[in-house]
Write a protein that holds these residues in place. Structure first.
Motif, PDB file in Angstrom:
ATOM      1  N   MET A   1      -8.180   3.784   5.540  1.00 37.41           N
ATOM      2  CA  MET A   1      -6.882   4.143   6.068  1.00 37.41           C
ATOM      3  C   MET A   1      -5.847   3.142   5.551  1.00 37.41           C
ATOM      4  SD  MET A   1      -5.809   4.961   9.890  1.00 37.41           S
ATOM      5  CE  MET A   1      -4.634   6.256   9.877  1.00 37.41           C
ATOM      6  N   THR A   2      -4.732   3.668   5.127  1.00 40.42           N
ATOM      7  CA  THR A   2      -3.653   2.851   4.569  1.00 40.42           C
ATOM      8  C   THR A   2      -2.807   2.272   5.689  1.00 40.42           C
ATOM      9  OG1 THR A   2      -3.628   4.306   2.637  1.00 40.42           O
ATOM     10  CG2 THR A   2      -1.728   2.882   2.950  1.00 40.42           C
ATOM     11  N   SER A   3      -2.496   0.992   5.586  1.00 44.10           N
ATOM     12  CA  SER A   3      -1.732   0.319   6.639  1.00 44.10           C
ATOM     13  C   SER A   3      -0.291   0.837   6.686  1.00 44.10           C
ATOM     14  CB  SER A   3      -1.719  -1.189   6.416  1.00 44.10           C
ATOM     15  OG  SER A   3      -0.854  -1.524   5.349  1.00 44.10           O
ATOM     16  N   LYS A   4       0.307   0.680   7.847  1.00 42.30           N
ATOM     17  CA  LYS A   4       1.695   1.095   8.051  1.00 42.30           C
ATOM     18  C   LYS A   4       2.620   0.346   7.086  1.00 42.30           C
ATOM     19  CE  LYS A   4       5.299   1.445  11.525  1.00 42.30           C
ATOM     20  NZ  LYS A   4       5.723   1.182  12.882  1.00 42.30           N
ATOM     21  N   LYS A   5       2.327  -0.906   6.843  1.00 45.95           N
ATOM     22  CA  LYS A   5       3.140  -1.733   5.954  1.00 45.95           C
ATOM     23  C   LYS A   5       3.129  -1.167   4.527  1.00 45.95           C
ATOM     24  CE  LYS A   5       3.830  -6.666   5.222  1.00 45.95           C
ATOM     25  NZ  LYS A   5       3.272  -7.993   5.467  1.00 45.95           N
ATOM     26  N   ILE A   6       1.966  -0.772   4.045  1.00 48.84           N
ATOM     27  CA  ILE A   6       1.863  -0.185   2.706  1.00 48.84           C
ATOM     28  C   ILE A   6       2.582   1.159   2.667  1.00 48.84           C
ATOM     29  CG2 ILE A   6       0.275   0.824   1.015  1.00 48.84           C
ATOM     30  CD1 ILE A   6      -1.704  -1.394   1.698  1.00 48.84           C
ATOM     31  N   ILE A   7       2.363   1.984   3.669  1.00 50.36           N
ATOM     32  CA  ILE A   7       3.011   3.289   3.717  1.00 50.36           C
ATOM     33  C   ILE A   7       4.530   3.143   3.669  1.00 50.36           C
ATOM     34  CG2 ILE A   7       3.486   5.274   5.218  1.00 50.36           C
ATOM     35  CD1 ILE A   7       0.481   5.147   6.006  1.00 50.36           C
ATOM     36  N   GLU A   8       5.063   2.232   4.451  1.00 48.52           N
ATOM     37  CA  GLU A   8       6.515   2.039   4.467  1.00 48.52           C
ATOM     38  C   GLU A   8       7.032   1.611   3.102  1.00 48.52           C
ATOM     39  OE1 GLU A   8       7.089  -0.704   7.697  1.00 48.52           O
ATOM     40  OE2 GLU A   8       7.025   0.898   9.200  1.00 48.52           O
ATOM     41  N   ARG A   9       6.290   0.761   2.409  1.00 50.01           N
ATOM     42  CA  ARG A   9       6.741   0.296   1.096  1.00 50.01           C
ATOM     43  C   ARG A   9       6.656   1.398   0.050  1.00 50.01           C
ATOM     44  NH1 ARG A   9       9.583  -0.391  -2.257  1.00 50.01           N
ATOM     45  NH2 ARG A   9       9.626  -2.028  -3.829  1.00 50.01           N
ATOM     46  N   THR A  87       2.484  -5.064  -7.580  1.00 44.55           N
ATOM     47  CA  THR A  87       1.048  -5.087  -7.865  1.00 44.55           C
ATOM     48  C   THR A  87       0.300  -6.085  -6.991  1.00 44.55           C
ATOM     49  OG1 THR A  87       1.502  -4.446 -10.152  1.00 44.55           O
ATOM     50  CG2 THR A  87      -0.682  -5.369  -9.676  1.00 44.55           C
ATOM     51  N   ASP A  88       0.660  -7.353  -7.080  1.00 47.14           N
ATOM     52  CA  ASP A  88      -0.059  -8.386  -6.326  1.00 47.14           C
ATOM     53  C   ASP A  88       0.032  -8.122  -4.827  1.00 47.14           C
ATOM     54  OD1 ASP A  88      -0.780  -9.634  -8.683  1.00 47.14           O
ATOM     55  OD2 ASP A  88       0.909 -11.039  -8.610  1.00 47.14           O
ATOM     56  N   TRP A  89       1.223  -7.794  -4.351  1.00 47.62           N
ATOM     57  CA  TRP A  89       1.429  -7.518  -2.928  1.00 47.62           C
ATOM     58  C   TRP A  89       0.548  -6.351  -2.479  1.00 47.62           C
ATOM     59  CZ3 TRP A  89       2.991  -3.060  -0.513  1.00 47.62           C
ATOM     60  CH2 TRP A  89       3.220  -3.159   0.854  1.00 47.62           C
ATOM     61  N   PHE A  90       0.545  -5.258  -3.243  1.00 47.68           N
ATOM     62  CA  PHE A  90      -0.205  -4.057  -2.877  1.00 47.68           C
ATOM     63  C   PHE A  90      -1.695  -4.360  -2.720  1.00 47.68           C
ATOM     64  CE2 PHE A  90      -2.748  -0.381  -4.054  1.00 47.68           C
ATOM     65  CZ  PHE A  90      -2.300   0.563  -3.152  1.00 47.68           C
ATOM     66  N   PHE A  91      -2.291  -4.975  -3.727  1.00 45.59           N
ATOM     67  CA  PHE A  91      -3.737  -5.234  -3.664  1.00 45.59           C
ATOM     68  C   PHE A  91      -4.091  -6.284  -2.610  1.00 45.59           C
ATOM     69  CE2 PHE A  91      -3.452  -3.289  -7.972  1.00 45.59           C
ATOM     70  CZ  PHE A  91      -4.205  -2.167  -7.678  1.00 45.59           C
ATOM     71  N   GLU A  92      -3.201  -7.217  -2.363  1.00 43.63           N
ATOM     72  CA  GLU A  92      -3.415  -8.195  -1.299  1.00 43.63           C
ATOM     73  C   GLU A  92      -3.371  -7.514   0.075  1.00 43.63           C
ATOM     74  OE1 GLU A  92      -4.523 -11.561   0.440  1.00 43.63           O
ATOM     75  OE2 GLU A  92      -4.381 -11.302  -1.727  1.00 43.63           O
ATOM     76  N   GLU A  93      -2.431  -6.615   0.265  1.00 40.68           N
ATOM     77  CA  GLU A  93      -2.333  -5.877   1.535  1.00 40.68           C
ATOM     78  C   GLU A  93      -3.563  -5.014   1.782  1.00 40.68           C
ATOM     79  OE1 GLU A  93      -0.163  -5.766   4.226  1.00 40.68           O
ATOM     80  OE2 GLU A  93       0.589  -7.588   3.292  1.00 40.68           O
ATOM     81  N   LEU A  94      -4.110  -4.445   0.727  1.00 37.50           N
ATOM     82  CA  LEU A  94      -5.333  -3.641   0.893  1.00 37.50           C
ATOM     83  C   LEU A  94      -6.502  -4.472   1.382  1.00 37.50           C
ATOM     84  CD1 LEU A  94      -5.489  -1.211  -2.155  1.00 37.50           C
ATOM     85  CD2 LEU A  94      -4.975  -0.653   0.221  1.00 37.50           C
ATOM     86  N   ARG A  95      -6.529  -5.733   0.984  1.00 45.13           N
ATOM     87  CA  ARG A  95      -7.641  -6.612   1.381  1.00 45.13           C
ATOM     88  C   ARG A  95      -7.560  -7.043   2.849  1.00 45.13           C
ATOM     89  NH1 ARG A  95      -7.551  -7.932  -4.141  1.00 45.13           N
ATOM     90  NH2 ARG A  95      -5.826  -9.384  -4.138  1.00 45.13           N
ATOM     91  N   LYS A  96      -6.413  -6.903   3.454  1.00 43.95           N
ATOM     92  CA  LYS A  96      -6.235  -7.367   4.854  1.00 43.95           C
ATOM     93  C   LYS A  96      -6.926  -6.446   5.819  1.00 43.95           C
ATOM     94  CE  LYS A  96      -1.941  -9.827   4.165  1.00 43.95           C
ATOM     95  NZ  LYS A  96      -0.536  -9.942   4.544  1.00 43.95           N
TER      96      LYS A  96
END
Length: 96
Positions: A1-9, A87-96
């Motif tokens: 499931m994709t986080s709300k933070k990623i979805i908003e971005r 790029t870096d932000w996206f993949f880092e957020e996925l790891r959280k």
């Protein structure tokens, strides 16, 4: 499931992610699917077969393809400066 933070971005425009592998591209496309961001022709984010060499830039641009997903092919460095590399932000957020 994709986080709300990623979805908003991903709902915003003028961003791109550099994908080095098919797996990374799949992660971006699945997040876009969860965000309801699709291709210019109405297809959903995961309804694509990509066969060109990697790396590839994928994102959303307010200047191209009516704000839908696009591959950033042939853009100049000047064009890319108008878009945020997440790029870096996206993949880092996925790891959280």
């Amino acid at each position: 499931m994709t986080s709300k933070k990623i979805i908003e971005r991903l709902q915003q425009k003028d961003w791109f992610v550099k994908c080095e592998t098919e797996h990374e591209l799949a992660l971006v496309l699945n997040a876009c699917l969860d965000t309801s961001v699709g291709w210019y022709d109405g297809r959903s984010a995961t309804d694509i077969v990509y066969s060109d060499p990697f790396p590839i830039l994928i994102g959303r641009s307010s200047k191209h393809w009516n704000d839908n997903l696009c591959f950033y092919v042939g853009l100049t460095d000047e064009d890319l400066k108008q878009h945020q590399d997440i790029t870096d932000w996206f993949f880092e957020e996925l790891r959280k």
